[in-house]
Design a protein around this motif. Structure first.
Motif, PDB file in Angstrom:
ATOM      1  N   UNK A 109       8.330 -16.976  14.657  1.00 41.85           N
ATOM      2  CA  UNK A 109       7.299 -17.760  13.973  1.00 41.85           C
ATOM      3  C   UNK A 109       5.884 -17.142  14.090  1.00 41.85           C
ATOM      4  N   UNK A 110       5.856 -15.931  14.669  1.00 39.95           N
ATOM      5  CA  UNK A 110       4.447 -15.263  14.812  1.00 39.95           C
ATOM      6  C   UNK A 110       4.342 -14.161  13.979  1.00 39.95           C
ATOM      7  N   UNK A 111       3.562 -13.732  13.326  1.00 39.43           N
ATOM      8  CA  UNK A 111       3.286 -12.454  12.625  1.00 39.43           C
ATOM      9  C   UNK A 111       3.377 -11.359  13.802  1.00 39.43           C
ATOM     10  N   UNK A 112       4.359 -10.177  13.528  1.00 39.54           N
ATOM     11  CA  UNK A 112       4.310  -9.412  14.738  1.00 39.54           C
ATOM     12  C   UNK A 112       4.903  -8.106  13.768  1.00 39.54           C
ATOM     13  N   UNK A 113       4.077  -6.970  13.709  1.00 37.87           N
ATOM     14  CA  UNK A 113       4.538  -5.810  13.043  1.00 37.87           C
ATOM     15  C   UNK A 113       3.813  -5.454  11.855  1.00 37.87           C
ATOM     16  N   UNK A 114       4.044  -4.630  10.999  1.00 39.34           N
ATOM     17  CA  UNK A 114       3.614  -4.092   9.806  1.00 39.34           C
ATOM     18  C   UNK A 114       3.444  -5.103   8.779  1.00 39.34           C
ATOM     19  N   UNK A 115       2.127  -5.259   8.152  1.00 41.15           N
ATOM     20  CA  UNK A 115       1.922  -6.247   7.198  1.00 41.15           C
ATOM     21  C   UNK A 115       1.440  -5.182   6.026  1.00 41.15           C
ATOM     22  N   UNK A 116       2.017  -5.232   4.905  1.00 47.71           N
ATOM     23  CA  UNK A 116       1.534  -4.544   3.684  1.00 47.71           C
ATOM     24  C   UNK A 116       1.187  -5.520   2.544  1.00 47.71           C
ATOM     25  N   UNK A 117      -0.119  -5.331   2.167  1.00 48.52           N
ATOM     26  CA  UNK A 117      -0.413  -6.318   1.061  1.00 48.52           C
ATOM     27  C   UNK A 117      -0.658  -5.463  -0.296  1.00 48.52           C
ATOM     28  N   UNK A 118      -0.457  -6.115  -1.422  1.00 49.01           N
ATOM     29  CA  UNK A 118      -0.801  -5.896  -2.878  1.00 49.01           C
ATOM     30  C   UNK A 118      -1.399  -6.345  -3.625  1.00 49.01           C
ATOM     31  N   UNK A 119      -1.939  -5.633  -4.688  1.00 43.70           N
ATOM     32  CA  UNK A 119      -2.832  -6.290  -5.661  1.00 43.70           C
ATOM     33  C   UNK A 119      -2.005  -6.911  -6.760  1.00 43.70           C
ATOM     34  N   UNK A 120      -2.373  -7.962  -7.552  1.00 44.06           N
ATOM     35  CA  UNK A 120      -1.610  -8.290  -8.564  1.00 44.06           C
ATOM     36  C   UNK A 120      -0.784  -7.370  -9.541  1.00 44.06           C
ATOM     37  N   UNK A 121      -1.487  -6.097  -9.763  1.00 40.13           N
ATOM     38  CA  UNK A 121      -0.954  -5.106 -10.511  1.00 40.13           C
ATOM     39  C   UNK A 121       0.186  -4.306  -9.702  1.00 40.13           C
ATOM     40  N   UNK A 122       0.574  -4.641  -8.596  1.00 43.91           N
ATOM     41  CA  UNK A 122       1.398  -3.880  -7.938  1.00 43.91           C
ATOM     42  C   UNK A 122       1.010  -2.741  -6.948  1.00 43.91           C
ATOM     43  N   UNK A 123      -0.340  -2.330  -7.063  1.00 41.63           N
ATOM     44  CA  UNK A 123      -1.013  -1.138  -6.232  1.00 41.63           C
ATOM     45  C   UNK A 123      -1.097  -1.814  -4.783  1.00 41.63           C
ATOM     46  N   UNK A 124      -0.901  -0.968  -3.957  1.00 40.72           N
ATOM     47  CA  UNK A 124      -0.956  -1.353  -2.284  1.00 40.72           C
ATOM     48  C   UNK A 124      -2.551  -1.461  -2.159  1.00 40.72           C
ATOM     49  N   UNK A 125      -2.949  -2.773  -1.344  1.00 42.04           N
ATOM     50  CA  UNK A 125      -4.280  -2.824  -1.482  1.00 42.04           C
ATOM     51  C   UNK A 125      -4.476  -2.611   0.504  1.00 42.04           C
ATOM     52  N   UNK A 126      -3.603  -2.874   1.097  1.00 42.48           N
ATOM     53  CA  UNK A 126      -3.870  -2.919   2.576  1.00 42.48           C
ATOM     54  C   UNK A 126      -2.725  -2.647   3.401  1.00 42.48           C
ATOM     55  N   UNK A 127      -2.573  -2.068   4.634  1.00 38.85           N
ATOM     56  CA  UNK A 127      -1.553  -1.872   5.462  1.00 38.85           C
ATOM     57  C   UNK A 127      -2.317  -1.993   6.944  1.00 38.85           C
ATOM     58  N   UNK A 128      -1.657  -2.746   7.603  1.00 35.95           N
ATOM     59  CA  UNK A 128      -2.103  -3.193   9.285  1.00 35.95           C
ATOM     60  C   UNK A 128      -0.792  -3.420   9.982  1.00 35.95           C
ATOM     61  N   UNK A 129      -1.082  -3.075  11.197  1.00 33.13           N
ATOM     62  CA  UNK A 129      -0.224  -3.806  12.180  1.00 33.13           C
ATOM     63  C   UNK A 129      -0.716  -5.067  13.007  1.00 33.13           C
ATOM     64  N   UNK A 130       0.071  -6.077  13.109  1.00 32.16           N
ATOM     65  CA  UNK A 130      -0.380  -7.292  13.859  1.00 32.16           C
ATOM     66  C   UNK A 130       0.432  -7.511  15.030  1.00 32.16           C
ATOM     67  N   UNK A 131      -0.034  -8.065  16.166  1.00 31.55           N
ATOM     68  CA  UNK A 131       1.036  -8.515  17.357  1.00 31.55           C
ATOM     69  C   UNK A 131       0.422  -9.717  17.682  1.00 31.55           C
ATOM     70  N   UNK A 132       1.219 -10.829  17.551  1.00 31.88           N
ATOM     71  CA  UNK A 132       0.785 -12.262  18.004  1.00 31.88           C
ATOM     72  C   UNK A 132      -0.044 -12.694  16.852  1.00 31.88           C
ATOM     73  N   UNK A 133       0.069 -12.356  15.752  1.00 32.24           N
ATOM     74  CA  UNK A 133      -0.859 -12.707  14.670  1.00 32.24           C
ATOM     75  C   UNK A 133      -2.330 -12.106  14.515  1.00 32.24           C
ATOM     76  N   UNK A 134      -2.457 -11.351  15.609  1.00 30.92           N
ATOM     77  CA  UNK A 134      -3.733 -10.741  15.820  1.00 30.92           C
ATOM     78  C   UNK A 134      -3.815  -9.099  14.966  1.00 30.92           C
TER      79      UNK A 134
END
Length: 86
Positions: free
Chosen positions: A55-80
């Protein structure tokens, strides 16, 4: 697998008409989100791929703009967020 609808603030809503996003994922044995969670824009384009453990964000998070282009990539551990965003 489950599917739930989210309003403009990404808060769960039961109203499909009020939904701006939806997400699809898996619920683990303990009733928490487990594994990959995909969030989509209302039009079906991918908004975010994130990974959960108990139930907690852990690992890679990749976000995209509405047009499908990648906007951000980050790593989270325990939602941080951890380290540098790309």
């Amino acid at each position: 697998p489950f599917k739930e609808y989210l309003d403009k603030n990404e808060v769960k809503t039961d109203s499909v008409d009020k939904a701006e996003f939806y997400r699809v994922g898996t619920i683990g044995r303990k009733g928490n989100i487990e594994g990959e969670l995909r969030t989509y824009y209302k039009n079906g384009n991918l908004k975010r791929i994130s990974h959960y453990l108990d139930g907690t964000a852990n690992g890679e998070v990749i976000s995209y703009y509405p047009n499908g282009q990648r906007s951000e990539r980050k790593i989270v551990r325990g939602s941080v967020p951890e380290g540098k965003y790309e």
